[in-house]
Design a protein around this motif. Structure first.
Motif, PDB file in Angstrom:
ATOM      1  N   ASP A 127      -5.497  -0.959 -12.378  1.00 44.74           N
ATOM      2  CA  ASP A 127      -6.304  -0.386 -13.453  1.00 44.74           C
ATOM      3  C   ASP A 127      -6.201   1.135 -13.431  1.00 44.74           C
ATOM      4  OD1 ASP A 127      -8.225   0.347 -15.299  1.00 44.74           O
ATOM      5  OD2 ASP A 127      -9.609  -1.242 -14.702  1.00 44.74           O
ATOM      6  N   PHE A 128      -5.550   1.702 -14.461  1.00 38.10           N
ATOM      7  CA  PHE A 128      -5.393   3.157 -14.536  1.00 38.10           C
ATOM      8  C   PHE A 128      -6.743   3.864 -14.699  1.00 38.10           C
ATOM      9  CE2 PHE A 128      -4.264   7.249 -16.449  1.00 38.10           C
ATOM     10  CZ  PHE A 128      -3.201   7.635 -15.639  1.00 38.10           C
ATOM     11  N   GLY A 129      -7.738   3.145 -15.162  1.00 42.24           N
ATOM     12  CA  GLY A 129      -9.056   3.734 -15.346  1.00 42.24           C
ATOM     13  C   GLY A 129      -9.760   4.083 -14.054  1.00 42.24           C
ATOM     14  N   PHE A 130      -9.290   3.551 -12.930  1.00 43.30           N
ATOM     15  CA  PHE A 130      -9.885   3.861 -11.631  1.00 43.30           C
ATOM     16  C   PHE A 130      -8.989   4.867 -10.911  1.00 43.30           C
ATOM     17  CE2 PHE A 130     -11.283   3.662  -7.350  1.00 43.30           C
ATOM     18  CZ  PHE A 130     -12.555   3.118  -7.334  1.00 43.30           C
ATOM     19  N   MET A 131      -9.349   6.143 -10.995  1.00 37.49           N
ATOM     20  CA  MET A 131      -8.605   7.235 -10.352  1.00 37.49           C
ATOM     21  C   MET A 131      -7.109   7.172 -10.675  1.00 37.49           C
ATOM     22  SD  MET A 131     -10.475   7.809  -6.665  1.00 37.49           S
ATOM     23  CE  MET A 131      -9.636   9.378  -6.440  1.00 37.49           C
ATOM     24  N   GLY A 132      -6.805   6.921 -11.945  1.00 40.04           N
ATOM     25  CA  GLY A 132      -5.407   6.877 -12.368  1.00 40.04           C
ATOM     26  C   GLY A 132      -4.609   5.757 -11.735  1.00 40.04           C
ATOM     27  N   GLY A 133      -5.309   4.665 -11.323  1.00 40.54           N
ATOM     28  CA  GLY A 133      -4.604   3.545 -10.702  1.00 40.54           C
ATOM     29  C   GLY A 133      -3.891   3.924  -9.428  1.00 40.54           C
ATOM     30  N   SER A 134      -4.340   4.980  -8.764  1.00 40.62           N
ATOM     31  CA  SER A 134      -3.608   5.507  -7.606  1.00 40.62           C
ATOM     32  C   SER A 134      -3.597   4.526  -6.433  1.00 40.62           C
ATOM     33  CB  SER A 134      -4.201   6.850  -7.160  1.00 40.62           C
ATOM     34  OG  SER A 134      -5.603   6.772  -7.029  1.00 40.62           O
ATOM     35  N   LEU A 135      -2.525   4.622  -5.668  1.00 43.01           N
ATOM     36  CA  LEU A 135      -2.286   3.705  -4.552  1.00 43.01           C
ATOM     37  C   LEU A 135      -2.883   4.272  -3.268  1.00 43.01           C
ATOM     38  CD1 LEU A 135      -0.883   1.300  -3.132  1.00 43.01           C
ATOM     39  CD2 LEU A 135       1.186   2.714  -3.016  1.00 43.01           C
ATOM     40  N   ALA A 161       1.635  -3.251 -13.382  1.00 38.28           N
ATOM     41  CA  ALA A 161       1.585  -1.949 -12.730  1.00 38.28           C
ATOM     42  C   ALA A 161       1.170  -0.877 -13.724  1.00 38.28           C
ATOM     43  CB  ALA A 161       2.953  -1.605 -12.134  1.00 38.28           C
ATOM     44  N   GLY A 162       0.278  -0.001 -13.284  1.00 43.51           N
ATOM     45  CA  GLY A 162      -0.125   1.136 -14.093  1.00 43.51           C
ATOM     46  C   GLY A 162      -0.751   2.169 -13.180  1.00 43.51           C
ATOM     47  N   SER A 163      -0.030   3.244 -12.896  1.00 41.72           N
ATOM     48  CA  SER A 163      -0.496   4.163 -11.863  1.00 41.72           C
ATOM     49  C   SER A 163       0.141   5.535 -11.992  1.00 41.72           C
ATOM     50  CB  SER A 163      -0.172   3.586 -10.476  1.00 41.72           C
ATOM     51  OG  SER A 163      -0.487   4.504  -9.457  1.00 41.72           O
ATOM     52  N   GLY A 164      -0.588   6.542 -11.501  1.00 39.26           N
ATOM     53  CA  GLY A 164      -0.043   7.890 -11.404  1.00 39.26           C
ATOM     54  C   GLY A 164       0.646   8.141 -10.083  1.00 39.26           C
ATOM     55  N   GLY A 165       0.589   7.172  -9.148  1.00 39.09           N
ATOM     56  CA  GLY A 165       1.271   7.320  -7.860  1.00 39.09           C
ATOM     57  C   GLY A 165       0.326   7.160  -6.692  1.00 39.09           C
ATOM     58  N   ALA A 166       0.727   7.714  -5.549  1.00 37.86           N
ATOM     59  CA  ALA A 166      -0.060   7.597  -4.324  1.00 37.86           C
ATOM     60  C   ALA A 166      -1.327   8.438  -4.412  1.00 37.86           C
ATOM     61  CB  ALA A 166       0.777   8.031  -3.126  1.00 37.86           C
TER      62      ALA A 166
END
Length: 289
Positions: A127-135, A161-166
């Protein structure tokens, strides 16, 4: 005159005033077109005119995927909330509290188990809505738990997958999730279970550099931004202008990085068809016969 303008007129306005919700209309990010909110919702959150695919929450995504919108939530492992005691403008624990209240989720992953067009399936959504989907550690553990559930139930494993990265607030502990998730994918492969990836807008950074690009088949929604580094960073590094549409799903399909670009309306049927193909499961017509 003052009595008419200050007393009578406000009372008349109040009498005929109608309350309108703030989200009655949605403006398309691509064209600026204003569309009725309910029309977009009925169209699976795709703007009818421009075909712009809006971001979905994890719950919305699972509801669209599973038959009759019914699934079983997989309980995810708990992790240390703030292992590095990180702080920038605010404390990391405060950021987590803020996003948990905003999204109703513990972290960026949600995993569900159920049927997709009759095919048993395990589905994980970032979910990108939670801190940019960060890992981070929680997301890594959730991904692995989803893979273990697929192994236990002998089902295909599908990732949105939907994320800004780590997640920078967890430093090296975040980066260590990249090899850990890769090992989980290897276990699925050894068990001959399909791992299907749907790349949504955006999928970037360390997520692209690990489990998001290790699927048996890579699907992507139209117009999704997919890449490792940002376009501006790449241009500054190579000192060249990038081509139009660079890092978009259609461009990546043309250059062999994505197998299929699939409209959201067709995702469910496409994933079910691929799952039947990989698992050699009978189609509905064969079962009826």
């Amino acid at each position: 005159m003052n009595w008419i303008s200050e007393v009578v007129r406000p009372k008349i306005k109040t009498l005929f005033k109608r309350e309108t919700p703030d989200n009655l209309w949605i403006k398309c990010p691509d064209t600026g077109q204003v569309v009725f909110h309910k029309d977009v919702e009925a169209n699976q959150w795709v703007i009818p005119g421009s075909n712009h695919h809006m971001r979905l929450s994890a719950t919305q995504r699972l509801a669209l995927m599973f038959d009759d919108g019914q699934w079983t939530d997989i309980a995810l492992p708990e992790v240390t909330a703030d292992p590095l005691k990180f702080r920038d403008q605010k404390r990391y624990v405060d950021r987590l509290k803020e996003y948990r209240a905003k999204t109703g989720q513990v972290d960026a992953f949600k995993v569900g188990s159920g049927a997709v067009e009759g095919v048993p399936m395990t589905v994980a959504v970032q979910d990108f809505g939670f801190m940019g989907g960060s890992l981070g550690m929680a997301a890594g553990e959730a991904f692995i738990k989803g893979a273990e559930t697929a192994l236990e139930n002998r089902t295909p494993y599908v990732l949105f997958a939907g994320s800004g990265g780590a997640r920078m607030q967890e430093g090296i502990l975040s980066l260590m999730q990249m090899p850990r998730t890769t090992v989980a994918i290897r276990r699925l492969r050894d068990a001959k279970l399909p791992y299907l990836v749907v790349l949504t807008n955006p999928t970037t950074g360390g997520v692209t550099a690990s489990y998001a690009m290790l699927g048996d088949v890579h699907l992507a929604e139209p117009g999704a931004l997919i890449g490792f580094a940002g376009a501006r960073v790449i241009e500054q590094t190579i000192r060249e202008k990038l081509p139009d549409g660079f890092q978009r799903s259609e461009y990546l399909k043309d250059h062999g990085m994505v197998d299929m670009v699939v409209h959201r309306h067709d995702l469910k049927s496409t994933i079910a068809r691929l799952s039947r193909l990989f698992t050699k499961a009978p189609v509905a017509e064969e079962l009826a016969a």
